[in-house]
Scaffold this motif. Structure first.
Motif, PDB file in Angstrom:
ATOM      1  N   ARG A  40      82.842  22.862  26.550  1.00 59.55           N
ATOM      2  CA  ARG A  40      81.802  23.414  25.698  1.00 59.55           C
ATOM      3  C   ARG A  40      80.745  24.112  26.542  1.00 59.55           C
ATOM      4  O   ARG A  40      80.395  23.657  27.626  1.00 59.55           O
ATOM      5  N   VAL A  41      80.229  25.222  26.011  1.00 55.86           N
ATOM      6  CA  VAL A  41      79.154  25.968  26.646  1.00 55.86           C
ATOM      7  C   VAL A  41      77.899  25.807  25.795  1.00 55.86           C
ATOM      8  O   VAL A  41      77.954  25.953  24.565  1.00 55.86           O
ATOM      9  N   TRP A  42      76.787  25.519  26.452  1.00 55.52           N
ATOM     10  CA  TRP A  42      75.510  25.284  25.784  1.00 55.52           C
ATOM     11  C   TRP A  42      74.496  26.313  26.275  1.00 55.52           C
ATOM     12  O   TRP A  42      74.437  26.613  27.467  1.00 55.52           O
ATOM     13  N   ARG A  43      73.679  26.819  25.329  1.00 54.22           N
ATOM     14  CA  ARG A  43      72.661  27.816  25.652  1.00 54.22           C
ATOM     15  C   ARG A  43      71.363  27.470  24.936  1.00 54.22           C
ATOM     16  O   ARG A  43      71.397  26.931  23.824  1.00 54.22           O
ATOM     17  N   PRO A  44      70.206  27.786  25.533  1.00 53.24           N
ATOM     18  CA  PRO A  44      68.939  27.554  24.824  1.00 53.24           C
ATOM     19  C   PRO A  44      68.711  28.613  23.752  1.00 53.24           C
ATOM     20  O   PRO A  44      68.786  29.803  24.018  1.00 53.24           O
ATOM     21  N   ASP A  45      68.460  28.171  22.537  1.00 49.17           N
ATOM     22  CA  ASP A  45      68.188  29.073  21.416  1.00 49.17           C
ATOM     23  C   ASP A  45      67.247  28.346  20.460  1.00 49.17           C
ATOM     24  O   ASP A  45      67.673  27.510  19.654  1.00 49.17           O
ATOM     25  N   VAL A  46      65.955  28.660  20.558  1.00 53.52           N
ATOM     26  CA  VAL A  46      64.942  27.957  19.772  1.00 53.52           C
ATOM     27  C   VAL A  46      65.128  28.202  18.282  1.00 53.52           C
ATOM     28  O   VAL A  46      65.010  27.284  17.463  1.00 53.52           O
ATOM     29  N   GLU A  47      65.459  29.415  17.898  1.00 51.24           N
ATOM     30  CA  GLU A  47      65.600  29.747  16.481  1.00 51.24           C
ATOM     31  C   GLU A  47      66.746  28.962  15.850  1.00 51.24           C
ATOM     32  O   GLU A  47      66.603  28.382  14.760  1.00 51.24           O
ATOM     33  N   VAL A  48      67.894  28.955  16.510  1.00 48.18           N
ATOM     34  CA  VAL A  48      69.036  28.217  15.969  1.00 48.18           C
ATOM     35  C   VAL A  48      68.746  26.725  15.952  1.00 48.18           C
ATOM     36  O   VAL A  48      69.078  26.009  14.988  1.00 48.18           O
ATOM     37  N   TYR A  49      68.106  26.225  16.992  1.00 45.62           N
ATOM     38  CA  TYR A  49      67.807  24.795  17.051  1.00 45.62           C
ATOM     39  C   TYR A  49      66.880  24.388  15.906  1.00 45.62           C
ATOM     40  O   TYR A  49      67.106  23.349  15.254  1.00 45.62           O
ATOM     41  N   ASN A  50      65.843  25.162  15.641  1.00 47.15           N
ATOM     42  CA  ASN A  50      64.928  24.840  14.547  1.00 47.15           C
ATOM     43  C   ASN A  50      65.661  24.831  13.200  1.00 47.15           C
ATOM     44  O   ASN A  50      65.397  23.989  12.338  1.00 47.15           O
ATOM     45  N   HIS A  51      66.586  25.778  13.041  1.00 51.73           N
ATOM     46  CA  HIS A  51      67.363  25.811  11.801  1.00 51.73           C
ATOM     47  C   HIS A  51      68.245  24.575  11.685  1.00 51.73           C
ATOM     48  O   HIS A  51      68.398  24.014  10.581  1.00 51.73           O
ATOM     49  N   CYS A  52      68.823  24.130  12.809  1.00 56.71           N
ATOM     50  CA  CYS A  52      69.685  22.941  12.772  1.00 56.71           C
ATOM     51  C   CYS A  52      68.875  21.692  12.433  1.00 56.71           C
ATOM     52  O   CYS A  52      69.364  20.802  11.716  1.00 56.71           O
ATOM     53  N   VAL A  53      67.655  21.610  12.945  1.00 54.15           N
ATOM     54  CA  VAL A  53      66.814  20.448  12.661  1.00 54.15           C
ATOM     55  C   VAL A  53      66.350  20.446  11.196  1.00 54.15           C
ATOM     56  O   VAL A  53      66.311  19.404  10.549  1.00 54.15           O
ATOM     57  N   GLU A  54      66.027  21.617  10.686  1.00 54.17           N
ATOM     58  CA  GLU A  54      65.550  21.704   9.305  1.00 54.17           C
ATOM     59  C   GLU A  54      66.670  21.474   8.296  1.00 54.17           C
ATOM     60  O   GLU A  54      66.456  20.847   7.259  1.00 54.17           O
ATOM     61  N   LYS A  55      67.883  21.979   8.598  1.00 57.80           N
ATOM     62  CA  LYS A  55      69.005  21.848   7.676  1.00 57.80           C
ATOM     63  C   LYS A  55      70.222  21.281   8.421  1.00 57.80           C
ATOM     64  O   LYS A  55      71.190  21.987   8.701  1.00 57.80           O
ATOM     65  N   PRO A  56      70.173  19.996   8.779  1.00 54.95           N
ATOM     66  CA  PRO A  56      71.262  19.428   9.590  1.00 54.95           C
ATOM     67  C   PRO A  56      72.610  19.382   8.868  1.00 54.95           C
ATOM     68  O   PRO A  56      73.653  19.616   9.496  1.00 54.95           O
ATOM     69  N   GLU A  57      72.615  19.083   7.577  1.00 53.70           N
ATOM     70  CA  GLU A  57      73.885  18.986   6.866  1.00 53.70           C
ATOM     71  C   GLU A  57      74.587  20.336   6.785  1.00 53.70           C
ATOM     72  O   GLU A  57      75.809  20.427   6.864  1.00 53.70           O
ATOM     73  N   GLU A  58      73.811  21.374   6.630  1.00 51.94           N
ATOM     74  CA  GLU A  58      74.387  22.713   6.556  1.00 51.94           C
ATOM     75  C   GLU A  58      74.805  23.215   7.935  1.00 51.94           C
ATOM     76  O   GLU A  58      75.832  23.891   8.083  1.00 51.94           O
ATOM     77  N   SER A  59      74.038  22.872   8.973  1.00 52.74           N
ATOM     78  CA  SER A  59      74.270  23.416  10.313  1.00 52.74           C
ATOM     79  C   SER A  59      75.369  22.697  11.078  1.00 52.74           C
ATOM     80  O   SER A  59      75.927  23.251  12.028  1.00 52.74           O
ATOM     81  N   LYS A  60      75.684  21.449  10.696  1.00 45.06           N
ATOM     82  CA  LYS A  60      76.643  20.686  11.480  1.00 45.06           C
ATOM     83  C   LYS A  60      78.049  21.275  11.442  1.00 45.06           C
ATOM     84  O   LYS A  60      78.877  20.940  12.290  1.00 45.06           O
ATOM     85  N   TRP A  61      78.334  22.162  10.483  1.00 46.22           N
ATOM     86  CA  TRP A  61      79.643  22.796  10.427  1.00 46.22           C
ATOM     87  C   TRP A  61      79.763  23.952  11.414  1.00 46.22           C
ATOM     88  O   TRP A  61      80.877  24.391  11.709  1.00 46.22           O
ATOM     89  N   ASP A  62      78.650  24.412  11.920  1.00 45.37           N
ATOM     90  CA  ASP A  62      78.671  25.575  12.814  1.00 45.37           C
ATOM     91  C   ASP A  62      78.152  25.285  14.216  1.00 45.37           C
ATOM     92  O   ASP A  62      78.516  25.992  15.159  1.00 45.37           O
ATOM     93  N   TRP A  63      77.290  24.254  14.370  1.00 46.95           N
ATOM     94  CA  TRP A  63      76.603  24.050  15.640  1.00 46.95           C
ATOM     95  C   TRP A  63      76.597  22.580  16.055  1.00 46.95           C
ATOM     96  O   TRP A  63      76.689  21.684  15.228  1.00 46.95           O
ATOM     97  N   SER A  64      76.445  22.395  17.372  1.00 42.87           N
ATOM     98  CA  SER A  64      76.079  21.099  17.940  1.00 42.87           C
ATOM     99  C   SER A  64      74.760  21.288  18.662  1.00 42.87           C
ATOM    100  O   SER A  64      74.521  22.332  19.279  1.00 42.87           O
ATOM    101  N   TRP A  65      73.893  20.280  18.605  1.00 44.52           N
ATOM    102  CA  TRP A  65      72.579  20.404  19.236  1.00 44.52           C
ATOM    103  C   TRP A  65      72.148  19.040  19.762  1.00 44.52           C
ATOM    104  O   TRP A  65      72.836  18.039  19.583  1.00 44.52           O
ATOM    105  N   SER A  66      70.974  19.019  20.404  1.00 41.14           N
ATOM    106  CA  SER A  66      70.501  17.795  21.030  1.00 41.14           C
ATOM    107  C   SER A  66      70.211  16.736  19.980  1.00 41.14           C
ATOM    108  O   SER A  66      69.848  17.040  18.849  1.00 41.14           O
ATOM    109  N   THR A  67      70.403  15.484  20.384  1.00 43.66           N
ATOM    110  CA  THR A  67      70.206  14.367  19.463  1.00 43.66           C
ATOM    111  C   THR A  67      68.903  13.660  19.778  1.00 43.66           C
ATOM    112  O   THR A  67      68.476  13.633  20.922  1.00 43.66           O
TER     113      THR A  67
END
Length: 523
Positions: A496-523
């Motif tokens: 896996r390759v990981w990159r810093p992306d504040v916009e995507v991360y904020n979206h994943c935190v705000e909508k985790p159920e929707e984002s988990k199908w497309d992204w992995s992020w810090s726990t």
């Protein structure tokens, strides 16, 4: 009375830090900090802005890392870092190490950036296909980004597998569901590869294997150019000499360190491969030196060899190599400037290199445990951490050592979920020298990021403040950095390759159920 004309006032004889020089040209906007000191102003303390994107994450100049209350030290750092890379101390690293500890600037925390690392399920996952007919995926054991990738070039990642294969991947950012760039697959071994490294010019790869050999493979042609045989057991680690592409060192489970020169001692085997023997061999590199009066073990009761787990060339010492072992947290530095003796015999013999430095204290025994723990992975710092070595111990803590004394430092990094009980878990420092990534044993498939930029100051190192991220299954072992990204290898056969992306991360935190199908992020 006759008037005597006065001589014009010579500004060149006036100290520049007391009387400002007349500005005959517009001020240079590129050096505002330096000009403010020349004009006797009292500028505010320099604060490095936190980068907001991957393009901002790069290796900074020395003036961004250090500041003291003494303006002479600060001016010296600014002038030398802007004028030339090599100084009277020998190199940029030596000059940084020569500064007093109190003159190193306290950098602001970058945990917000570490938390923003994300990985796409669609474009950041690479699978290691099995070479066997009855298999699908095979676990990756080691990985290494090319030198060009660490300097902002094409991010070529070499991944070594359990079956002796190497996959060279292009991990450039791509649009979701785009076809993966064509990869190159090599087969230098038919046994597990435990370490892979690019040579200084990124033209050849060196691989260490369970077949007791190290092999050199040309990346362009895929042909094996050298087979290095000298160990009596699995070869665990190796390192290229950064100053000479024909010199390298290796360490193995037999407890020996072998030094190789690809120009010497070559012969062909039955398969037409060029086989080389070590130029110098250090047996029992991490064994205790025998003391007088100490009884030897009885025949048949010989203790197991203490494996060499890491070998590392240092930028600060062109004639030394640092090694770590599996028994304790003691590091040793070996002087490679050996002499030959041929007075009584016609054949020249090399003396075994001398251990010139070793750690006086074992940091793995300072946490209430008398039993020493080995060092699993070792890496060197750069930039703000130049002159430091980081070692992942079997006690699941990342210990800090100072070079060249190899003395343990108070700064340690750990996380309650980090497990380092495995032979395959690795660590790596980012090209900017501010961050460290660590794998972890266990079935959770987690990795950890640490801000090590203030490792020189234990009070600001923030012990235990790791950022965990999860996106794979099983043990996360090999890890490495390129500029603006990092790669992690797991037992599920994926990279896996990981990159810093504040916009995507904020979206994943705000909508985790929707984002988990497309992204992995810090726990």
């Amino acid at each position: 009375m006759e008037r005597i004309p006065l001589k014009p006032y010579n500004l060149l004889h006036t100290p520049s830090h007391r009387v400002p020089l007349p500005s005959l040209t517009p001020p240079d906007e590129r050096k505002p900090k330096r000009q403010s000191r020349l004009t006797n102003e009292s500028p505010n303390k320099r604060v490095k802005l936190t980068p907001q994107s991957a393009s901002d994450v790069s290796e900074d100049s020395d003036s961004d890392y250090y500041e003291s209350n003494d303006p002479e030290i600060d001016d010296l750092v600014v002038v030398r870092s802007q004028s030339r890379r090599h100084t009277q101390y020998g190199s940029r690293t030596n000059f940084i190490m020569s500064l007093p500890a109190m003159s190193r600037r306290i950098l602001p925390s970058t945990h917000a950036i570490l938390r923003s690392f994300v990985s796409s399920h669609k474009s950041d996952v690479f699978k290691c296909q099995s070479a066997a007919v009855d298999g699908y995926l095979t676990p990756p054991y080691a990985c290494s980004y090319s030198h060009a990738a660490k300097n902002g070039g094409t991010p070529h990642l070499a991944v070594a597998t359990e079956q002796g294969s190497i996959h060279i991947l292009d991990t450039s950012k791509r649009v979701d569901w785009d076809v993966e760039p064509t990869r190159t697959t090599l087969q230098p071994h038919h046994n597990g590869i435990f370490n892979v490294k690019w040579n200084p010019f990124d033209t050849h790869l060196a691989t260490c294997s369970g077949d007791q050999s190290t092999r050199i493979t040309c990346v362009e042609t895929g042909t094996i150019t050298h087979v290095l045989q000298g160990h009596n057991s699995t070869v665990k680690c190796m390192a290229w000499d950064p100053r000479h592409s024909d010199l390298l060192a290796s360490g193995g489970r037999d407890g020996a360190i072998c030094l190789w020169d690809l120009r010497l001692g070559n012969k062909q085997d039955n398969d037409g491969l060029i086989v080389s023997s070590p130029v110098i061999k250090i047996p029992g590199a991490h064994e205790d030196s025998p003391s007088k009066g100490k009884s030897r073990p009885r025949k048949g009761k010989q203790p197991a060899s203490r494996s060499v787990t890491n070998v590392l060339y240092s930028d600060a010492d062109p004639y030394g190599i640092v090694s770590s072992g599996s028994f304790d947290g003691i590091l040793r530095c070996w002087d490679l400037r050996v002499q030959t003796t041929s007075k009584r015999t016609r054949v020249a013999k090399h003396k075994i290199p001398t251990c010139i430095y070793s750690s006086a204290i074992d940091p793995t025994t300072l946490r209430g445990s008398r039993r020493p723990r080995g060092i699993i992975s070792l890496t060197s710092g750069s930039g703000p951490t130049a002159g430091l070595l980081f070692g992942l111990g079997a006690d699941s803590r990342i210990h800090t050592y100072a070079f060249p004394s190899l003395s343990p430092q108070p700064s340690e990094f750990a996380d309650q979920s980090l497990q380092a009980s495995s032979f395959y878990v690795g660590i790596a420092v980012s090209p900017c020298g501010k961050w460290l990534v660590s794998g972890s044993a266990g079935k959770e498939g987690k990795g950890f990021l640490f801000d090590v930029s203030n490792a020189y100051r234990p009070s600001h190192a923030r012990e235990g403040a790791g950022v965990g991220f999860k996106g794979q299954v099983g043990e996360v072992g090999a890890v490495d950095w390129a500029q603006g990204m990092l790669a992690t290898c797991a037992d599920d056969g994926t990279v896996r390759v990981w990159r810093p992306d504040v916009e995507v991360y904020n979206h994943c935190v705000e909508k985790p159920e929707e984002s988990k199908w497309d992204w992995s992020w810090s726990t």
